[in-house]
Design a protein around this motif. Structure first.
Motif, PDB file in Angstrom:
ATOM      1  N   SER A  28       5.275 -17.692  -6.056  1.00 13.71           N
ATOM      2  CA  SER A  28       6.558 -18.254  -6.498  1.00 13.71           C
ATOM      3  C   SER A  28       7.765 -17.597  -5.838  1.00 13.71           C
ATOM      4  CB  SER A  28       6.683 -18.140  -8.024  1.00 13.71           C
ATOM      5  OG  SER A  28       6.730 -16.776  -8.404  1.00 13.71           O
ATOM      6  N   THR A  29       7.544 -16.651  -4.911  1.00 18.35           N
ATOM      7  CA  THR A  29       8.661 -15.989  -4.238  1.00 18.35           C
ATOM      8  C   THR A  29       8.668 -16.334  -2.761  1.00 18.35           C
ATOM      9  OG1 THR A  29       7.364 -13.995  -3.818  1.00 18.35           O
ATOM     10  CG2 THR A  29       8.663 -14.035  -5.850  1.00 18.35           C
ATOM     11  N   ALA A  30       9.841 -16.204  -2.152  1.00 16.95           N
ATOM     12  CA  ALA A  30       9.983 -16.496  -0.730  1.00 16.95           C
ATOM     13  C   ALA A  30       9.522 -15.299   0.100  1.00 16.95           C
ATOM     14  CB  ALA A  30      11.447 -16.805  -0.427  1.00 16.95           C
ATOM     15  N   ASP A  31       9.278 -15.547   1.387  1.00 20.91           N
ATOM     16  CA  ASP A  31       8.946 -14.455   2.293  1.00 20.91           C
ATOM     17  C   ASP A  31      10.072 -13.438   2.313  1.00 20.91           C
ATOM     18  OD1 ASP A  31       6.607 -15.692   2.959  1.00 20.91           O
ATOM     19  OD2 ASP A  31       7.213 -16.257   4.981  1.00 20.91           O
ATOM     20  N   ALA A  32       9.714 -12.176   2.388  1.00 19.19           N
ATOM     21  CA  ALA A  32      10.683 -11.094   2.462  1.00 19.19           C
ATOM     22  C   ALA A  32       9.990  -9.879   3.056  1.00 19.19           C
ATOM     23  CB  ALA A  32      11.234 -10.764   1.076  1.00 19.19           C
ATOM     24  N   LEU A  33      10.783  -8.911   3.495  1.00 14.96           N
ATOM     25  CA  LEU A  33      10.224  -7.668   4.011  1.00 14.96           C
ATOM     26  C   LEU A  33       9.942  -6.743   2.840  1.00 14.96           C
ATOM     27  CD1 LEU A  33       9.491  -5.914   6.445  1.00 14.96           C
ATOM     28  CD2 LEU A  33      11.863  -5.088   6.438  1.00 14.96           C
ATOM     29  N   HIS A  34       8.687  -6.322   2.705  1.00 14.47           N
ATOM     30  CA  HIS A  34       8.281  -5.426   1.618  1.00 14.47           C
ATOM     31  C   HIS A  34       7.721  -4.137   2.200  1.00 14.47           C
ATOM     32  CE1 HIS A  34       8.258  -9.324  -0.505  1.00 14.47           C
ATOM     33  NE2 HIS A  34       8.734  -8.577  -1.478  1.00 14.47           N
ATOM     34  N   LEU A  35       8.139  -3.012   1.630  1.00 17.78           N
ATOM     35  CA  LEU A  35       7.661  -1.695   2.016  1.00 17.78           C
ATOM     36  C   LEU A  35       6.652  -1.233   0.987  1.00 17.78           C
ATOM     37  CD1 LEU A  35       8.366   0.986   3.828  1.00 17.78           C
ATOM     38  CD2 LEU A  35       9.452   1.685   1.721  1.00 17.78           C
ATOM     39  N   ILE A  36       5.504  -0.764   1.448  1.00 23.07           N
ATOM     40  CA  ILE A  36       4.467  -0.235   0.564  1.00 23.07           C
ATOM     41  C   ILE A  36       4.522   1.284   0.652  1.00 23.07           C
ATOM     42  CG2 ILE A  36       1.998  -0.165   0.070  1.00 23.07           C
ATOM     43  CD1 ILE A  36       3.051  -2.985   2.149  1.00 23.07           C
ATOM     44  N   GLN A  85      -0.802  11.097  -6.547  1.00 20.93           N
ATOM     45  CA  GLN A  85      -1.340  10.863  -7.885  1.00 20.93           C
ATOM     46  C   GLN A  85      -1.980   9.483  -7.994  1.00 20.93           C
ATOM     47  OE1 GLN A  85       2.233  11.558 -10.166  1.00 20.93           O
ATOM     48  NE2 GLN A  85       1.693  13.695 -10.518  1.00 20.93           N
ATOM     49  N   GLY A  86      -2.020   8.761  -6.879  1.00 25.62           N
ATOM     50  CA  GLY A  86      -2.657   7.453  -6.850  1.00 25.62           C
ATOM     51  C   GLY A  86      -1.737   6.294  -7.164  1.00 25.62           C
ATOM     52  N   ASP A  87      -0.453   6.561  -7.399  1.00 24.14           N
ATOM     53  CA  ASP A  87       0.489   5.479  -7.673  1.00 24.14           C
ATOM     54  C   ASP A  87       0.862   4.777  -6.380  1.00 24.14           C
ATOM     55  OD1 ASP A  87       0.725   5.928 -10.439  1.00 24.14           O
ATOM     56  OD2 ASP A  87       2.207   7.504 -10.111  1.00 24.14           O
ATOM     57  N   GLY A  88       1.047   3.475  -6.461  1.00 21.60           N
ATOM     58  CA  GLY A  88       1.514   2.680  -5.338  1.00 21.60           C
ATOM     59  C   GLY A  88       2.753   1.911  -5.754  1.00 21.60           C
ATOM     60  N   PHE A  89       3.618   1.642  -4.806  1.00 19.73           N
ATOM     61  CA  PHE A  89       4.864   0.923  -5.081  1.00 19.73           C
ATOM     62  C   PHE A  89       5.106  -0.095  -3.984  1.00 19.73           C
ATOM     63  CE2 PHE A  89       5.265   5.221  -6.687  1.00 19.73           C
ATOM     64  CZ  PHE A  89       5.676   5.012  -7.992  1.00 19.73           C
ATOM     65  N   ILE A  90       5.691  -1.208  -4.356  1.00 21.08           N
ATOM     66  CA  ILE A  90       6.160  -2.186  -3.389  1.00 21.08           C
ATOM     67  C   ILE A  90       7.655  -2.353  -3.611  1.00 21.08           C
ATOM     68  CG2 ILE A  90       6.034  -4.575  -2.585  1.00 21.08           C
ATOM     69  CD1 ILE A  90       3.104  -4.603  -3.445  1.00 21.08           C
ATOM     70  N   PHE A  91       8.413  -2.202  -2.527  1.00 23.07           N
ATOM     71  CA  PHE A  91       9.865  -2.351  -2.555  1.00 23.07           C
ATOM     72  C   PHE A  91      10.252  -3.506  -1.654  1.00 23.07           C
ATOM     73  CE2 PHE A  91       8.971   2.095  -3.331  1.00 23.07           C
ATOM     74  CZ  PHE A  91       9.826   2.429  -4.356  1.00 23.07           C
ATOM     75  N   ARG A  92      11.206  -4.311  -2.105  1.00 20.22           N
ATOM     76  CA  ARG A  92      11.756  -5.373  -1.267  1.00 20.22           C
ATOM     77  C   ARG A  92      12.922  -4.788  -0.485  1.00 20.22           C
ATOM     78  NH1 ARG A  92      12.897 -11.551  -2.121  1.00 20.22           N
ATOM     79  NH2 ARG A  92      14.497 -11.837  -0.546  1.00 20.22           N
ATOM     80  N   ILE A  93      12.911  -4.993   0.836  1.00 20.59           N
ATOM     81  CA  ILE A  93      13.952  -4.469   1.709  1.00 20.59           C
ATOM     82  C   ILE A  93      14.843  -5.630   2.139  1.00 20.59           C
ATOM     83  CG2 ILE A  93      14.439  -3.210   3.834  1.00 20.59           C
ATOM     84  CD1 ILE A  93      12.811  -1.569   1.828  1.00 20.59           C
TER      85      ILE A  93
END
Length: 82
Positions: A48-56, A61-69
């Motif tokens: 449901s979202t448009a293409d965008a640049l995402h940083l992983i 501690q095993g946590d992961g994050f996705i940020f929209r740039i």
């Protein structure tokens, strides 16, 4: 703030502060919320979202994050708990 203005370890600290503010991430010991910058992807997060640049990014501690740039801001999108 532009990513290019976050020289050295500044980007990791900016992402850590953003993750802490959005997801309430508290790191134990001397670690920070974001220790590793894993990669980037130009794709939607879901159907449901448009293409965008995402940083992983992640931490030891095993946590992961996705940020929209975007051109003018960095937005936390997803926190994957380790």
């Amino acid at each position: 703030q532009k990513v290019s203005e976050c020289g050295g370890y500044g980007l990791r600290q900016l992402l850590s502060d953003s993750a802490a503010g959005t997801f309430g991430v508290v790191c134990e010991g001397e670690g920070s919320a974001v220790e590793y910058l894993v990669g980037c992807s130009w794709a939607p997060v879901n159907d449901s979202t448009a293409d965008a640049l995402h940083l992983i990014a992640g931490n030891n501690q095993g946590d992961g994050f996705i940020f929209r740039i975007d051109a003018s801001q960095i937005t936390p999108v997803i926190h994957l708990k380790g």
